[in-house]
Scaffold this active site. Structure first.
Site, mmCIF file in Angstrom:
data_model
loop_
_atom_site.group_PDB
_atom_site.id
_atom_site.type_symbol
_atom_site.label_atom_id
_atom_site.label_comp_id
_atom_site.label_asym_id
_atom_site.label_seq_id
_atom_site.Cartn_x
_atom_site.Cartn_y
_atom_site.Cartn_z
ATOM 1 N N THR A 1 2.114 0.596 -8.993
ATOM 2 C CA THR A 1 2.211 1.628 -10.018
ATOM 3 C C THR A 1 3.660 1.937 -10.341
ATOM 4 O O THR A 1 4.064 1.991 -11.506
ATOM 5 C CB THR A 1 1.497 2.910 -9.551
ATOM 6 N N TRP B 1 8.089 -12.796 -7.003
ATOM 7 C CA TRP B 1 8.345 -12.796 -5.550
ATOM 8 C C TRP B 1 9.285 -13.945 -5.170
ATOM 9 O O TRP B 1 8.993 -14.749 -4.291
ATOM 10 C CB TRP B 1 7.041 -12.956 -4.787
ATOM 11 N N LYS C 1 0.812 -1.226 0.000
ATOM 12 C CA LYS C 1 0.000 0.000 0.000
ATOM 13 C C LYS C 1 0.841 1.270 0.000
ATOM 14 O O LYS C 1 0.516 2.251 0.662
ATOM 15 C CB LYS C 1 -0.976 -0.002 1.173
ATOM 16 N N THR C 2 1.931 1.234 -0.753
ATOM 17 C CA THR C 2 2.748 2.440 -0.908
ATOM 18 C C THR C 2 2.880 2.834 -2.382
ATOM 19 O O THR C 2 3.866 3.471 -2.769
ATOM 20 C CB THR C 2 4.160 2.234 -0.316
ATOM 21 N N GLN D 1 -0.615 11.992 -10.032
ATOM 22 C CA GLN D 1 -0.978 12.076 -8.617
ATOM 23 C C GLN D 1 -2.470 11.824 -8.445
ATOM 24 O O GLN D 1 -3.291 12.601 -8.912
ATOM 25 C CB GLN D 1 -0.616 13.475 -8.092
ATOM 26 N N HIS E 1 6.249 -9.811 -0.924
ATOM 27 C CA HIS E 1 6.583 -8.519 -0.315
ATOM 28 C C HIS E 1 7.773 -8.669 0.629
ATOM 29 O O HIS E 1 7.730 -8.287 1.802
ATOM 30 C CB HIS E 1 5.377 -7.942 0.433
ATOM 31 N N GLY F 1 3.403 0.817 -4.756
ATOM 32 C CA GLY F 1 4.460 0.008 -5.349
ATOM 33 C C GLY F 1 4.094 -0.640 -6.666
ATOM 34 O O GLY F 1 4.947 -0.810 -7.537
#
Length: 377
Positions: A83, A126, A78-79, A298, A131, A81
């Site tokens: 995108t 992964w 949820k940062t 943004q 993550h 990442g």
């Protein structure tokens, strides 16, 4: 023209975000022109900054050599990442760009010798764990690439990551868990072993935590969403991995985690901030002397931005993310210090609008050769 636009917006963007940050309503990411109108109308606000960075913490200017360089993307939940990771595989203009095929999630990001130059979800997958955090990547990446490439060779690892305003990130993770995500397959590896249920007990029974209330989400002491950014950036081996009794008193453990996360973040080749997409793009391009073919955008309308919580619950969320709040304040200061350092350098000296000390007081850096930031009491 793009560079001038970015540097002009750096100060205005920082003002807008800092005002919202201290009320814990940081802006997120939106694809429309209203972003620029909002920034242009922002009021000037002076901001005190207690962090001091030396030259070695600020200077980031790599001449990429894809024959030996490997980007290692530490993707925190949820940062933004996904995108950012998509930009890396689809929009980065380098000598050997990634090759993406329709219908395939992963892209081939290899140099002329068929060696990987990007280690990420959308390139290698992964392979070091879902993550994977700093501890896992540090233990895994080199051996994994040796196996994947079937050769041992010298590589320069360029660690990169994205951070997000902690309260917004936490609420976004809560909403994601409500929708059924659990990341329960994460390895949580440290010192050669995986964390077990005794180390990190589940907060729920069954396959997931669907429809969990925010009250229950914040109440579980083993919830890995608490201070996630600090934990995933820290060297967990310093605190006995997931054994919370390995270091006492507990406050000492928390302090070690925070300082380790700051150090690892500072030593990374690059990090960006979700709340500052254009500035993050500009800094990446200047850091590695490359360009993206598309401009970052943004967004403001996200799941987290639609959450309304009581003041009491907000305080509870802040308590569960106290380390992340301190880390993000440090990260934001370092980010803008690096940005202003770039703007003040010779190759953009014709852009005086990069720095406006009447709006935001740029952190000063000492002449010390130490790579450790000084934090005044």
């Amino acid at each position: 023209m793009f560079e001038k636009l970015v540097c002009l917006l750096v100060v205005l963007t920082s003002v807008f975000t800092l005002v919202l940050y201290f009320s814990y309503h940081g802006p997120e990411i939106q694809h429309n022109q209203s972003e620029y109108d909002t920034l242009q109308s922002s009021q000037n606000v002076s901001v005190e900054n207690s962090f001091v960075f030396d030259d070695s913490a600020l200077r980031r200017n790599f001449q990429l050599n894809l024959g030996k360089d490997v980007f290692v993307f530490l993707h925190i939940q949820k940062t933004g990442g996904s995108t950012f990771g998509s930009h890396l595989v689809r929009d980065l203009r380098v000598t050997h760009p990634c090759v993406c095929h329709r219908g395939r999630r992963r892209c081939d990001c290899k140099n002329a010798n068929k060696h990987h130059w990007l280690f990420s979800r959308f390139s290698t997958g992964w392979v070091c764990g879902l993550h994977a955090d700093w501890t896992e990547l540090n233990e895994c990446v080199n051996d994994m690439l040796n196996r994947m490439e079937k050769t041992r060779r010298h590589r320069r690892y360029l660690y990169i990551t994205m951070l997000r305003s902690p309260i917004q990130r936490y609420l976004s993770e809560w909403k994601q868990v409500q929708r059924g995500s659990s990341w329960s397959s994460a390895k949580l590896q440290c010192n050669g072993r995986h964390a077990n249920v005794k180390d990190v007990p589940f907060c729920y029974q069954g396959e997931n935590w669907t429809q969990v209330s925010l009250e229950n989400f914040t109440s579980c002491p083993h919830n890995l969403a608490h201070d996630r950014q600090t934990r995933m950036l820290a060297n967990l081996s310093l605190v006995g991995c997931y054994n919370r009794s390995a270091v006492s008193p507990p406050q000492r453990r928390l302090q070690l985690l925070l300082e380790s996360a700051k150090q690892n973040l500072r030593n990374m080749a690059y990090f960006g901030l979700v709340e500052h997409q254009l500035a993050s793009q500009f800094l990446f391009e200047r850091t590695f002397n490359v360009n993206f073919t598309r401009r970052f955008v943004q967004h403001h309308n996200t799941h987290a931005s639609q959450v309304e919580i009581s003041p009491q619950m907000r305080r509870r969320v802040e308590e569960q993310n106290s380390l992340d709040l301190q880390l993000y304040r440090y990260a934001e200061s370092l980010f803008f210090a690096r940005l202003n350092y770039v703007c003040a350098s010779n190759y953009v000296s014709d852009l005086p609008q990069c720095v406006n000390s009447s709006v935001i007081r740029v952190p000063k850096w000492s002449n010390s050769s130490s790579n450790v930031s000084r934090i005044p009491e």
